[in-house]
Design an enzyme around this catalytic site. Structure first.
Site, PDB file in Angstrom:
ATOM      1  N   HIS A   1      -5.011  -3.187  -2.998  1.00 48.67           N
ATOM      2  CA  HIS A   1      -4.582  -2.281  -4.070  1.00 48.67           C
ATOM      3  C   HIS A   1      -4.371  -3.006  -5.393  1.00 48.67           C
ATOM      4  O   HIS A   1      -3.864  -2.425  -6.345  1.00 48.67           O
ATOM      5  CB  HIS A   1      -3.305  -1.550  -3.659  1.00 48.67           C
ATOM      6  CG  HIS A   1      -3.496  -0.745  -2.418  1.00 48.67           C
ATOM      7  ND1 HIS A   1      -4.046   0.507  -2.423  1.00 48.67           N
ATOM      8  CD2 HIS A   1      -3.270  -1.051  -1.121  1.00 48.67           C
ATOM      9  CE1 HIS A   1      -4.129   0.955  -1.189  1.00 48.67           C
ATOM     10  NE2 HIS A   1      -3.673   0.020  -0.371  1.00 48.67           N
TER      11      HIS A   1
ATOM     12  N   SER B   1       0.801  -1.223   0.000  1.00 50.98           N
ATOM     13  CA  SER B   1       0.000   0.000   0.000  1.00 50.98           C
ATOM     14  C   SER B   1       0.831   1.269   0.000  1.00 50.98           C
ATOM     15  O   SER B   1       0.409   2.280  -0.541  1.00 50.98           O
ATOM     16  CB  SER B   1      -0.951  -0.009   1.193  1.00 50.98           C
ATOM     17  OG  SER B   1      -0.250  -0.153   2.400  1.00 50.98           O
TER      18      SER B   1
ATOM     19  N   LYS C   1     -11.429   0.523  -2.358  1.00 51.10           N
ATOM     20  CA  LYS C   1     -10.376   1.198  -3.136  1.00 51.10           C
ATOM     21  C   LYS C   1     -10.832   1.285  -4.594  1.00 51.10           C
ATOM     22  O   LYS C   1     -11.705   2.073  -4.893  1.00 51.10           O
ATOM     23  CB  LYS C   1      -9.048   0.470  -2.939  1.00 51.10           C
ATOM     24  CG  LYS C   1      -8.741   0.263  -1.435  1.00 51.10           C
ATOM     25  CD  LYS C   1      -7.581   1.035  -0.877  1.00 51.10           C
ATOM     26  CE  LYS C   1      -7.669   1.238   0.612  1.00 51.10           C
ATOM     27  NZ  LYS C   1      -6.892   0.324   1.430  1.00 51.10           N
TER      28      LYS C   1
HETATM   29  C1  PLP Z   1      -6.977   0.008   2.883  1.00 50.26           C
HETATM   30  C2  PLP Z   1      -6.418  -1.315   3.185  1.00 50.26           C
HETATM   31  C3  PLP Z   1      -7.087  -2.217   4.007  1.00 50.26           C
HETATM   32  C4  PLP Z   1      -8.333  -1.845   4.753  1.00 50.26           C
HETATM   33  O1  PLP Z   1      -9.435  -1.837   3.906  1.00 50.26           O
HETATM   34  P1  PLP Z   1     -10.694  -0.951   4.317  1.00 50.26           P
HETATM   35  O2  PLP Z   1     -11.780  -1.485   3.446  1.00 50.26           O
HETATM   36  O3  PLP Z   1     -10.335   0.458   4.013  1.00 50.26           O
HETATM   37  O4  PLP Z   1     -10.944  -1.185   5.760  1.00 50.26           O
HETATM   38  C5  PLP Z   1      -6.561  -3.466   4.167  1.00 50.26           C
HETATM   39  N1  PLP Z   1      -5.400  -3.815   3.583  1.00 50.26           N
HETATM   40  C6  PLP Z   1      -4.711  -2.971   2.803  1.00 50.26           C
HETATM   41  C7  PLP Z   1      -3.449  -3.424   2.170  1.00 50.26           C
HETATM   42  C8  PLP Z   1      -5.198  -1.689   2.587  1.00 50.26           C
HETATM   43  O5  PLP Z   1      -4.504  -0.841   1.850  1.00 50.26           O
END
Ligand code: PLP
Length: 387
Positions: free
Chosen positions: A210, A182, A240
């Site tokens: 991602h 991330s 995302k």
């Molecule tokens: C954003 C993210 C999460 C959390 O997901 P949400 O739906 O925002 O709670 C989990 N793992 C990674 C790698 C992320 O970037």
């Protein structure tokens, strides 16, 4: 002053002194990366809405229709009355896209990870995690009370050495990695980790927050190179590139059935609003059918890295590591003055000494804006990035 006030005020003053205090800024997001903050319009290069689907008319329409039909909230846990008819459609679609038998949708990605890991793994077990895994994988690992060993980022040899040293003597073993990291935007060696996991009877779990909608034609990091890696636990988020909210696990039917009956962050929390689930279905349909759209975020990231002579990106996330928090904050402020919203990422989100600007590119960014951004960033490029 009582002890609570004294405690938090002291902590806050300390964080402020080290440029580590976090604060919210009111931000309105509009289509195509346009944001409004402090009454100023800026172009955002820090949203994870990589395909701009949160503003797609079909996605919005789906949310409105479902809200009219089923209401604004789901009313209860999915195991009570919160399991509205849209969930099955979303889970079927996710499983088909990820080529697994089944899928289960949670309230968020964070809830997914803190639910799955302690459901499968306990205090007799071993977890190996990449050093740069997302915070919620570590949170889930801590809840499991398993022995946690951390391998150096993307270092297969180190991972294997830890397996060789610790696998024997633990009942079950889980290997955790982000598919696309991330804060660095690089890919995990998913196929090689899958082979290693099989060799040591470990279970590989990838967090593809991602990757979905961005890499491997949108199918995510298990599909890099065209073939499907053997990943028994493919986790991801709907928050995302999908542009909505929620998390998921794609796995075998038995694993999914087990998680639905075991994961506390699935059982003891309210189901997602119907509008969110409907919006995710519409967004996934776009991801599955619009290959040109899905290709654009990485293409746009590449325009930026080429303009700055940085290495080609592996995803649509491009870090520019600047070192100290103050340096990253100053660069972020300067970009804001020029109309670009780029957030400074500081410890503890990233390791000490690696505070950075984290740029994310989306499908709707315009080439001229990307080029103007590259011009604005050029003065901050650290000397180590010189070709
Ligand atoms: C954003 C993210 C999460 C959390 O997901 P949400 O739906 O925002 O709670 C989990 N793992 C990674 C790698 C992320 O970037």
């Amino acid at each position: 002053m009582d002890s609570l006030e004294r405690y938090v005020r002291g902590k806050l003053a300390d964080l402020e002194a080290r440029s580590l205090k976090r604060a919210l800024a009111e931000t309105a997001r509009f289509p195509a990366g346009v944001t409004e903050r402090d009454g100023r319009e800026m172009i955002s290069f820090c949203c994870n809405d990589y395909l701009d689907l949160s503003h797609h008319p079909k996605v919005i329409e789906a949310a409105i229709d479902a809200t009219r039909r089923y209401g604004a909230g789901s009313g209860a846990s999915r195991l009570v009355t919160g399991n509205h008819p849209l969930y099955a459609a979303l889970e079927t679609r996710l499983a088909r896209f990820k080529e697994t038998e089944a899928a289960v949708v949670f309230g968020s990605g964070y809830l997914t990870n803190i639910g799955i890991i302690p459901s499968l793994i306990g205090d007799e077990d071993l977890i190996l995690a990449d050093d740069l895994c997302h915070a919620c994988l570590f949170a889930g690992s801590q809840l499991s009370r398993a022995r946690l060993e951390i391998f150096r980022h993307n270092d297969l040899a180190h991972c294997e050495a830890l397996l060789a040293a610790h696998r024997v003597g633990h009942a079950r073993c889980l290997i955790l990695t982000d598919g696309v990291f991330s804060m660095d935007g690089d890919l995990a060696p998913v196929a090689a980790l899958a082979a290693l996991a099989e060799k040591y009877d470990g279970w590989l779990m990838t967090d593809d927050a991602h990757g979905l909608g961005v890499v491997a034609g949108g199918k995510g990091s298990s599909f890099i190179g065209g073939a499907k890696a053997r990943v028994p636990l493919q986790m991801g988020t709907l928050s995302k590139a999908v542009g909505v909210y929620g998390g998921y696990l794609c796995a075998s039917r038995a694993v999914v059935d087990f998680i639905k009956t075991r994961a506390r962050s699935f059982i003891y929390t309210t189901g997602l609003p119907p509008g969110s689930v409907a919006a995710s279905i519409a967004a996934l349909e776009l991801i599955e059918t619009d290959t040109a759209l899905v290709a654009r975020p990485v293409e746009n990231a590449r325009l930026f890295t080429r303009a700055l002579n940085l290495p080609d990106p592996e995803s649509c996330i491009v870090p520019l590591v600047l070192g100290e928090p103050e340096t990253a904050l100053a660069a972020s402020r300067s970009l804001a003055e020029q109309g670009f919203l780029v957030i400074a990422i500081r410890p503890p989100t990233v390791p000490p000494g690696t505070a950075r600007l984290r740029f994310t590119f989306t499908a709707e960014h315009r080439k001229e804006d990307i080029m103007r951004l590259a011009d604005a960033v050029r003065p901050f490029r650290p000397a180590s990035a010189e070709p």
